[in-house]
Structures are given as C-alpha cells and as structure tokens.
Design a protein around this motif. Sequence first.
Motif, mmCIF file in Angstrom:
data_model
loop_
_atom_site.group_PDB
_atom_site.id
_atom_site.type_symbol
_atom_site.label_atom_id
_atom_site.label_comp_id
_atom_site.label_asym_id
_atom_site.label_seq_id
_atom_site.Cartn_x
_atom_site.Cartn_y
_atom_site.Cartn_z
ATOM 1 N N UNK A 58 -1.400 6.003 -2.765
ATOM 2 C CA UNK A 58 -0.285 5.022 -2.889
ATOM 3 C C UNK A 58 -0.800 3.753 -3.005
ATOM 4 N N UNK A 59 -2.204 3.819 -2.386
ATOM 5 C CA UNK A 59 -2.700 2.248 -2.463
ATOM 6 C C UNK A 59 -3.215 1.971 -3.873
ATOM 7 N N UNK A 60 -4.094 3.020 -4.332
ATOM 8 C CA UNK A 60 -4.337 2.908 -5.858
ATOM 9 C C UNK A 60 -3.445 2.699 -6.780
ATOM 10 N N UNK A 61 -2.089 3.262 -6.561
ATOM 11 C CA UNK A 61 -0.852 3.270 -7.458
ATOM 12 C C UNK A 61 -0.485 2.021 -7.371
ATOM 13 N N UNK A 62 -0.097 1.535 -6.104
ATOM 14 C CA UNK A 62 0.487 0.180 -6.011
ATOM 15 C C UNK A 62 -0.203 -0.912 -6.567
ATOM 16 N N UNK A 117 5.645 -4.029 -4.578
ATOM 17 C CA UNK A 117 4.978 -3.065 -3.654
ATOM 18 C C UNK A 117 3.626 -3.284 -3.485
ATOM 19 N N UNK A 118 2.968 -4.190 -4.435
ATOM 20 C CA UNK A 118 1.494 -4.359 -4.119
ATOM 21 C C UNK A 118 1.361 -5.363 -2.987
ATOM 22 N N UNK A 119 2.143 -6.029 -2.807
ATOM 23 C CA UNK A 119 2.248 -7.223 -1.522
ATOM 24 C C UNK A 119 2.575 -6.316 -0.094
ATOM 25 N N UNK A 120 3.184 -5.275 -0.314
ATOM 26 C CA UNK A 120 3.542 -4.713 0.878
ATOM 27 C C UNK A 120 2.532 -3.826 1.746
ATOM 28 N N UNK A 121 2.495 -3.713 2.876
ATOM 29 C CA UNK A 121 1.406 -2.922 3.497
ATOM 30 C C UNK A 121 1.793 -1.660 3.426
ATOM 31 N N UNK A 122 0.746 -0.779 3.320
ATOM 32 C CA UNK A 122 0.813 0.601 3.210
ATOM 33 C C UNK A 122 1.901 1.123 4.114
ATOM 34 N N UNK A 123 1.662 0.952 5.332
ATOM 35 C CA UNK A 123 2.578 1.518 6.222
ATOM 36 C C UNK A 123 3.862 1.149 6.124
ATOM 37 N N UNK A 124 4.214 0.065 5.519
ATOM 38 C CA UNK A 124 5.691 -0.404 5.035
ATOM 39 C C UNK A 124 6.176 0.363 3.968
ATOM 40 N N UNK A 125 5.268 0.612 3.042
ATOM 41 C CA UNK A 125 5.770 1.393 1.702
ATOM 42 C C UNK A 125 6.070 2.914 2.517
ATOM 43 N N UNK A 126 5.241 3.203 3.461
ATOM 44 C CA UNK A 126 5.460 4.663 3.910
ATOM 45 C C UNK A 126 6.815 4.661 4.697
ATOM 46 N N UNK A 127 7.174 3.576 5.213
ATOM 47 C CA UNK A 127 8.525 3.414 6.192
ATOM 48 C C UNK A 127 9.576 3.629 4.950
ATOM 49 N N UNK A 128 9.478 2.824 4.059
ATOM 50 C CA UNK A 128 10.473 2.794 2.883
ATOM 51 C C UNK A 128 10.806 3.968 2.522
ATOM 52 N N UNK A 129 9.665 4.898 2.188
ATOM 53 C CA UNK A 129 9.800 6.296 1.588
ATOM 54 C C UNK A 129 10.385 7.146 2.613
ATOM 55 N N UNK A 130 10.161 6.991 3.827
ATOM 56 C CA UNK A 130 10.478 8.044 5.057
ATOM 57 C C UNK A 130 11.938 7.803 5.151
ATOM 58 N N UNK A 131 12.556 6.500 5.103
ATOM 59 C CA UNK A 131 13.974 6.174 5.156
ATOM 60 C C UNK A 131 14.722 6.717 3.978
ATOM 61 N N UNK A 132 14.045 6.653 2.741
ATOM 62 C CA UNK A 132 14.729 7.465 1.775
ATOM 63 C C UNK A 132 15.019 8.946 1.870
#
Length: 201
Positions: A58-62, A117-132
């Motif tokens: 996710x980090x490389x992709x973002x 998404x690039x400016x979002x922390x990895x943990x926040x990207x993970x949380x958003x995905x988990x919520x979905x």
Amino acid sequence: LDMNWLPWPVIPKRQWPKVEYKKKRAITAEEHLRIIEREQNPERKAFYELAWYLGASQGDLAHLCAENIDWTNKVIAFERRKLRGRHVEQSVQISFGAKVGKVLRQRPSAGPLFPSLMRVRASDRATEFKQRCRGLGIHGITLHCYRYAWAERAKVAGYPERFAQVALGHNSKAVHRAYAQNALVTIPPLEEFERKNSDKA
C-alpha cells in the motif's frame, strides 16, 4: 522499557510470552469486486483496483506518480519504500496490460496518482479499508491481503516464480545473482498469464 519508564525489566525479554499473529488470508475475487462496486470515491476505487492487479504494498502504491509510468513500453517502475535507507537497491519494473492501463488513464497525467491517499498515514488507509469491509460484512482481511491474493493468482496462472518474487519484493537466488550484475528484470503482466491459462481450459 523502550521508553525508559522502567530502569530495569521486571521480566527478562526471553521470558516474555511469544507473540502469536493472526494468520492472514488472500482477499477473494468476489470480495474485491464487492469492494470496488460499492466504492464511491474514484481515487480509492482506483487504488484498490491497482492493488489487485499489481500486488504492490500500500505504501509503494500510494506514492506512485505519473512519472513512474512508461506508456511507450507499458511499464510501471518504482523502488520499494520499505528498503530505503537499508543500503538495498531494489527497483521493480512491472509490465501492464489493458486493464491496468484503463485504471491508470483515469488518474492524473502528472504528479502523484493518488494525491490524497499519499498524504494519509498507512494506519489511516488501513482503517478506511477495514471500515469499507465491515460495511460489506467482509471480515479477516486487510490491505496487505491484496498481496496474498496476487501471489495466489500468480501461482494458479502458472506465473514464473522468479517474476512473482521480484514483483512482491522477495529475491530468489537467481534474481539475486542478476541484480548483483545490475541487471533489471522487467516483469510481464499477470493478466496475460491468467488469460492464456483460461484459454487453455
């Protein structure tokens, strides 16, 4: 202990209980389709689609930029962010097919492909995905599960192991020897192997 709140360990580290991590599984094709069909945000939708097709972290992709794309040769090239500062140079070059090309053309033609998404922390990207996933009743997966899915799809499609290892950032002995001679491996698109496999069936 690491923050020096305690001057001396109460229990030596070697006596600590072993940490048991939950087993991770691959996201299924059906789950992936449900996620992107419901996703209303174009940036996140494209992010999940590329995670499925490329298997990148996710980090490389973002942090992918339009400048990482070679449209003439249909290749995406980037360096693993995880290995920065470790004196390990590992460039990944992945050829892409029509499906990835379609997603990429929907993203900015210059600069970051995923500016928000690039400016979002990895943990926040993970949380958003988990919520979905929770909203869809999907459990037991994280963004990292896209990498497991890519690896499983590659194996089923008969994708050469050495290409899969380079794509996922793990060197085989053969690839290590090639990299020691400054040779770059350009990885063919996985969707071609899947298409050929389905044509044989």
